[in-house]
Every structure is written in structure tokens, then in C-alpha cells.
Scaffold this motif. Structure first.
Motif, PDB file in Angstrom:
ATOM      1  N   PHE A   1       0.854  -1.176   0.000  1.00 26.57           N
ATOM      2  CA  PHE A   1       0.000   0.000   0.000  1.00 26.57           C
ATOM      3  C   PHE A   1       0.901   1.241   0.000  1.00 26.57           C
ATOM      4  CE2 PHE A   1      -2.557   3.232   2.161  1.00 26.57           C
ATOM      5  CZ  PHE A   1      -3.763   3.117   1.508  1.00 26.57           C
ATOM      6  N   VAL A   2       0.899   1.945  -1.111  1.00 26.12           N
ATOM      7  CA  VAL A   2       1.741   3.145  -1.247  1.00 26.12           C
ATOM      8  C   VAL A   2       0.813   4.361  -1.161  1.00 26.12           C
ATOM      9  CG1 VAL A   2       3.415   4.353  -2.705  1.00 26.12           C
ATOM     10  CG2 VAL A   2       3.301   1.843  -2.740  1.00 26.12           C
ATOM     11  N   PRO A   3       0.737   5.000   0.002  1.00 21.58           N
ATOM     12  CA  PRO A   3      -0.266   6.063   0.195  1.00 21.58           C
ATOM     13  C   PRO A   3      -0.216   7.156  -0.876  1.00 21.58           C
ATOM     14  CG  PRO A   3       0.733   5.475   2.293  1.00 21.58           C
ATOM     15  CD  PRO A   3       1.514   4.740   1.232  1.00 21.58           C
ATOM     16  N   GLY A   4       0.983   7.559  -1.285  1.00 25.75           N
ATOM     17  CA  GLY A   4       1.070   8.625  -2.288  1.00 25.75           C
ATOM     18  C   GLY A   4       0.474   8.221  -3.624  1.00 25.75           C
ATOM     19  N   LEU A   5       0.675   6.967  -3.995  1.00 23.69           N
ATOM     20  CA  LEU A   5       0.124   6.481  -5.257  1.00 23.69           C
ATOM     21  C   LEU A   5      -1.392   6.310  -5.159  1.00 23.69           C
ATOM     22  CD1 LEU A   5       0.493   5.438  -8.116  1.00 23.69           C
ATOM     23  CD2 LEU A   5       1.179   3.220  -7.184  1.00 23.69           C
ATOM     24  N   VAL A   6      -1.848   5.778  -4.027  1.00 20.88           N
ATOM     25  CA  VAL A   6      -3.292   5.625  -3.828  1.00 20.88           C
ATOM     26  C   VAL A   6      -3.968   6.998  -3.851  1.00 20.88           C
ATOM     27  CG1 VAL A   6      -5.072   4.906  -2.178  1.00 20.88           C
ATOM     28  CG2 VAL A   6      -3.075   3.453  -2.564  1.00 20.88           C
ATOM     29  N   GLN A   7      -3.357   7.965  -3.192  1.00 20.81           N
ATOM     30  CA  GLN A   7      -3.930   9.311  -3.204  1.00 20.81           C
ATOM     31  C   GLN A   7      -4.026   9.853  -4.632  1.00 20.81           C
ATOM     32  OE1 GLN A   7      -2.030  12.219  -0.599  1.00 20.81           O
ATOM     33  NE2 GLN A   7      -2.700  13.897  -1.937  1.00 20.81           N
ATOM     34  N   SER A   8      -2.970   9.662  -5.400  1.00 23.43           N
ATOM     35  CA  SER A   8      -2.936  10.214  -6.751  1.00 23.43           C
ATOM     36  C   SER A   8      -3.998   9.582  -7.646  1.00 23.43           C
ATOM     37  CB  SER A   8      -1.541  10.020  -7.341  1.00 23.43           C
ATOM     38  OG  SER A   8      -1.417  10.694  -8.568  1.00 23.43           O
ATOM     39  N   ILE A   9      -4.139   8.256  -7.579  1.00 24.63           N
ATOM     40  CA  ILE A   9      -5.137   7.637  -8.463  1.00 24.63           C
ATOM     41  C   ILE A   9      -6.550   7.942  -7.987  1.00 24.63           C
ATOM     42  CG2 ILE A   9      -5.365   5.293  -7.467  1.00 24.63           C
ATOM     43  CD1 ILE A   9      -5.126   4.421 -10.551  1.00 24.63           C
ATOM     44  N   LEU A  10      -6.746   8.093  -6.698  1.00 23.00           N
ATOM     45  CA  LEU A  10      -8.076   8.481  -6.213  1.00 23.00           C
ATOM     46  C   LEU A  10      -8.441   9.888  -6.690  1.00 23.00           C
ATOM     47  CD1 LEU A  10      -8.079   7.043  -2.572  1.00 23.00           C
ATOM     48  CD2 LEU A  10      -9.574   6.337  -4.462  1.00 23.00           C
ATOM     49  N   GLU A  11      -7.483  10.786  -6.701  1.00 21.34           N
ATOM     50  CA  GLU A  11      -7.746  12.139  -7.211  1.00 21.34           C
ATOM     51  C   GLU A  11      -8.061  12.091  -8.709  1.00 21.34           C
ATOM     52  OE1 GLU A  11      -4.939  14.557  -3.969  1.00 21.34           O
ATOM     53  OE2 GLU A  11      -4.183  14.166  -5.999  1.00 21.34           O
ATOM     54  N   THR A  12      -7.318  11.240  -9.428  1.00 20.24           N
ATOM     55  CA  THR A  12      -7.586  11.089 -10.864  1.00 20.24           C
ATOM     56  C   THR A  12      -8.982  10.519 -11.094  1.00 20.24           C
ATOM     57  OG1 THR A  12      -5.238  10.673 -11.283  1.00 20.24           O
ATOM     58  CG2 THR A  12      -6.770  10.023 -13.007  1.00 20.24           C
ATOM     59  N   CYS A  13      -9.326   9.497 -10.327  1.00 22.28           N
ATOM     60  CA  CYS A  13     -10.623   8.843 -10.506  1.00 22.28           C
ATOM     61  C   CYS A  13     -11.760   9.801 -10.136  1.00 22.28           C
ATOM     62  CB  CYS A  13     -10.672   7.567  -9.664  1.00 22.28           C
ATOM     63  SG  CYS A  13     -12.026   6.456 -10.086  1.00 22.28           S
ATOM     64  N   ARG A  14     -11.574  10.548  -9.074  1.00 23.53           N
ATOM     65  CA  ARG A  14     -12.598  11.534  -8.685  1.00 23.53           C
ATOM     66  C   ARG A  14     -12.775  12.563  -9.803  1.00 23.53           C
ATOM     67  NH1 ARG A  14     -11.222  15.015  -3.408  1.00 23.53           N
ATOM     68  NH2 ARG A  14      -9.554  15.581  -4.848  1.00 23.53           N
ATOM     69  N   ALA A  15     -11.675  13.021 -10.373  1.00 23.57           N
ATOM     70  CA  ALA A  15     -11.749  13.998 -11.465  1.00 23.57           C
ATOM     71  C   ALA A  15     -12.456  13.403 -12.689  1.00 23.57           C
ATOM     72  CB  ALA A  15     -10.343  14.472 -11.848  1.00 23.57           C
TER      73      ALA A  15
END
Lengths: 135, 135, 135, 135
Positions: D79-93
Motif C-alpha cells: 500500500f503506497v499512500p502517495g500512489l493511492v492518493q494520486s489515483i483516487l484524485e484522478t478517478c474523482r476527477a
């Protein structure tokens, strides 16, 4: 240029099938996945969009099948000939179906002409790999 | 709960195939794609990882095939029976192969037990949809 | 060789961004998707599999992100700069994370060495395209 | 009903994040991937196809992002928090962009109305998971 060949040659398990045919098919699958996605998108802004409905729908599905096929072929650890045969047949069918439809629009749209060619190359690469499968 | 049924029922083109069998298969494909990805990941941290190599490799490929199949089935605009038949056969083969391997580890790993069940449900849903295809 | 450039040049909508950087990034994404899938699979049959767990997990996710990024970039019809920026940042992060892990195994496994290089090329291609985005 | 929760609960590595929010987001991603693929396909046979170009293009990309996000979230081993955060922001967008466009057609097309709702649910699930991420 892809790294499919290098990855196969450095894989600790030996390839279960002719490497040249395998590399050609992997490369063709990813190229066709990209091209079909781009062609379906390009069709969206053509003035004759209404005549391109079948082209867009088939290219979308062909792209999905090519991604799955390219990934399966990239895995050599558990080579299941029956499954490889089945997805190659599916991919060949998807590429032929898309390619024939794109060919119908090749005289009007360069992206369809290119896509028809790429689909044809991929269908042939699947066919060649099917013939190379262990009996 | 998915929206596959609602999307099929509001699609302007009528479904070319039994809607119940189609919805069941679409749902099973996406569920199996998720479960196989999760199972392959869970195997990575099991102490007996060396015995789970085949399980991980097959689950990865099964997940890829299920995503492609779920997407193809979600498109009704250009229904090509031969292509649908081919990908359903591929997906059934992928699910059976993964499910059988997961079943071998079901007594040791709950995630393999669940994954074997989900693969079996998806293989059966593909089989039922194959039987519902127009002859 | 891919057809990404030809598809962009024959797309009826003009590219919204530097075409050279765009083509390089599309090609890098699909190459990295293939390489990461192959590397994760190759790790499965290495004797030191237990030390490659992080490598396999990160390569799987990097491959998924690269497929999505390569497809988004292949679509020029509705270019949403904020979304393109976000997925490029995600893809750069995924490639850097995978690449750094693969680099740690580069001296023992040629497939990890190649994969580290391909991830690095893709991260740099994402970075270059991010700098080319309209402000 | 998906098996995301069962797979998380039987995963040998403990979830690094609130399980309820994680399950909700995984389920929303796969549901949105399916719905967006179906909506883009349904638009192809609407008489006002020319007004749905943006809808189809955005739904295609949203579906791709949702598949990648759903798969990344299904992996808990690294679990890489920075990567999870980034893809969640992309998916939300991606979900917000698609959802807003579908909403514009909701009064004319039921599939767009449903798709707008599903995109909204997925955007909110990404947002909730982003807030649950370790700081």
C-alpha cells in the motif's frame, strides 16, 4: 520498439512456443489496442459520425480484447495451451471484425485505413501463433 | 449492486439475448475480475508463496479476461454473435482453470476458497449465456 | 513500432499538446504496461520469490495505470487538461515507485533491470508531457 | 453483490485504511467502469448522437480510470499512500467530469441519468477514501 523480446529472453522459464511468433503477436496486440482506441475516438469528430457507429463499437471491443491478449501472452510462467488458443481465436475474430469494418471507411478516413491495416496485422499475428501452438 | 440491468433496459437498442443471463454474466465478470486481482495479491503475503505460483499467474490472467468480457457484454450496439461466443468460451476456460487451482488451496486459504467460488459462478454464467446465444 | 503518431496526425481534431511528447508518452505507457506484466510474471519463478513480493505487487499496479494512461492519451476528442494532468502525475508516481523497486533487484535479475529502465523512460515521458501541458 | 469485503477480510495483510470506505470505493469503481462503458455504447444509437460526442469520449476514459483504480485498491500487499492518493484524485476527477456531462443529457436519456448518478457515487466514494488516507 517494445521490450517484449528482451523480457521473454530474460524470463527464468523458457518460452513454451516460438519466440518470434510470440513477440510479433504481443507487439501487434498492444499496437492494435492503441490504434483501435484512437480510431474510435477519431470517428467521434467526423462529420459522418452516423455512418461510423459500427466502426466505433467494434474498435472499442477490439481494443479491450487486444489488451487482455497482450497481457496473457506476456505471462510465460503458467502457459495453458487451451486458454492461449481460445484467447488467440477471440483476438483474431475481434481484429478481423474491426478490420473489415474499418476497411469500408478507408477511402474516406485515413485513421480507418491505418486501423484496418493494424487490425489485419494483429489478426495475422494471432493466426501465426495459433499455428505455432503445440498440437 | 450493479447497474448492468438498468443500463441494458434503458439502452436504445434492444438486447439481442436473454437479459437475465446477460446481466448475471456481466456482474459475474466484474466480480471475478476484482476477486482474482485480490486473490493474486493476497497470495503474495502467504508464507507458502512458493506453492501459490500457479494460482497467482492464473488469477492475473483470469482477471484480465474477465474485464474484457464484462466490457464486451456491456455493449449491445453491435452484437456480433461469433465474437461474443468466442470470448465467452475464453472466459469460461479462464475461470475454470483459475477456479480449479484456487480450489486446491481452499483448505489453507480463505481467499482462495472464495475466489474458487467466484470463478465457478462466473464460469457457469458464461456457460449459461453461451447456451442462450442465437444458434 | 507503434502507429500512435500516424493516428494523431490523421485525427480530425488537432492535438492540444506537443505531438512529439504525446507520442513518446503513449508509446512509453504501452511498453511499460507490457514490461511490468512480464516482469511480475518472471519474478514468480525466481528462486528468491520471497524477496520480490513488493516488486510483483508494484509492477501489477504500474501496468494497470499505464494501460489507462496510454488509452486516455490516445483520445484527443475531449482533451480535459486537469484530468490529463492528474493521470500523468499518477502514472509518473506508479512508474517511479515500480522502477525504484525493480532497480534494487537489477543486479540479480535481468528482467528487473530492463523493467527499471522502461519504468524510468515512462516516468520521464510523463514528466515531459506534464511540462508541455497548457498552463 | 461483490466479494470485495470478504477478500479484504481474508487477506493475510491487514488493510491500511478504513475497510468500509475501501469496500465502497472498490465496488463503486467497478460499477462505474461497467456503467460508463454501457452509456458510451448506448449513446452510439441515439438519434442525437452528434450532441453526445463529449459524453461518449469522457465515459470511455472514465471507464478506463475506474478499472485501474478498482484494481489498485484491490491490492493491499504494498500500500503506497502517495500512489493511492494520486489515483483516487484522478478517478474523482474523471467521475466528476463524466458525471457532469451525463447530467446535461439526463432529461433526454435515462442511461445518461443513471450514469450521472453512478459517476457521482464513485466520485464521492473516492473523496471519502481520500479523507480516510493516513495524513
Amino acid at each position: 520498439m517494445s521490450h517484449a523480446r528482451q523480457m521473454l529472453e530474460t524470463h527464468p522459464a523458457p518460452a513454451q512456443i516460438d519466440v518470434d511468433a510470440l513477440v510479433a503477436c504481443i507487439d501487434a496486440c498492444f499496437d492494435c489496442a492503441q490504434t483501435c482506441t484512437a480510431c474510435a475516438d477519431a470517428c467521434l469528430v467526423e462529420p459522418d459520425i452516423a455512418t461510423l457507429v459500427r466502426c466505433m463499437a467494434l474498435c472499442q471491443s477490439c481494443s479491450d480484447v487486444c489488451v487482455a491478449t497482450g497481457r496473457l501472452l506476456s505471462r510465460q510462467t503458467e502457459f495453458v495451451p487451451g486458454l492461449v488458443q481460445s484467447i488467440l481465436e477471440t483476438c483474431r475474430a475481434a481484429c478481423r471484425t474491426s478490420g473489415e469494418e474499418c476497411e469500408r471507411h478507408a477511402h474516406h478516413h485515413e485513421h480507418c485505413r491505418i486501423c484496418a491495416e493494424v487490425c489485419d496485422v494483429c489478426a495475422q499475428a494471432c493466426d501465426a501463433l495459433l499455428r505455432a501452438l503445440p498440437a
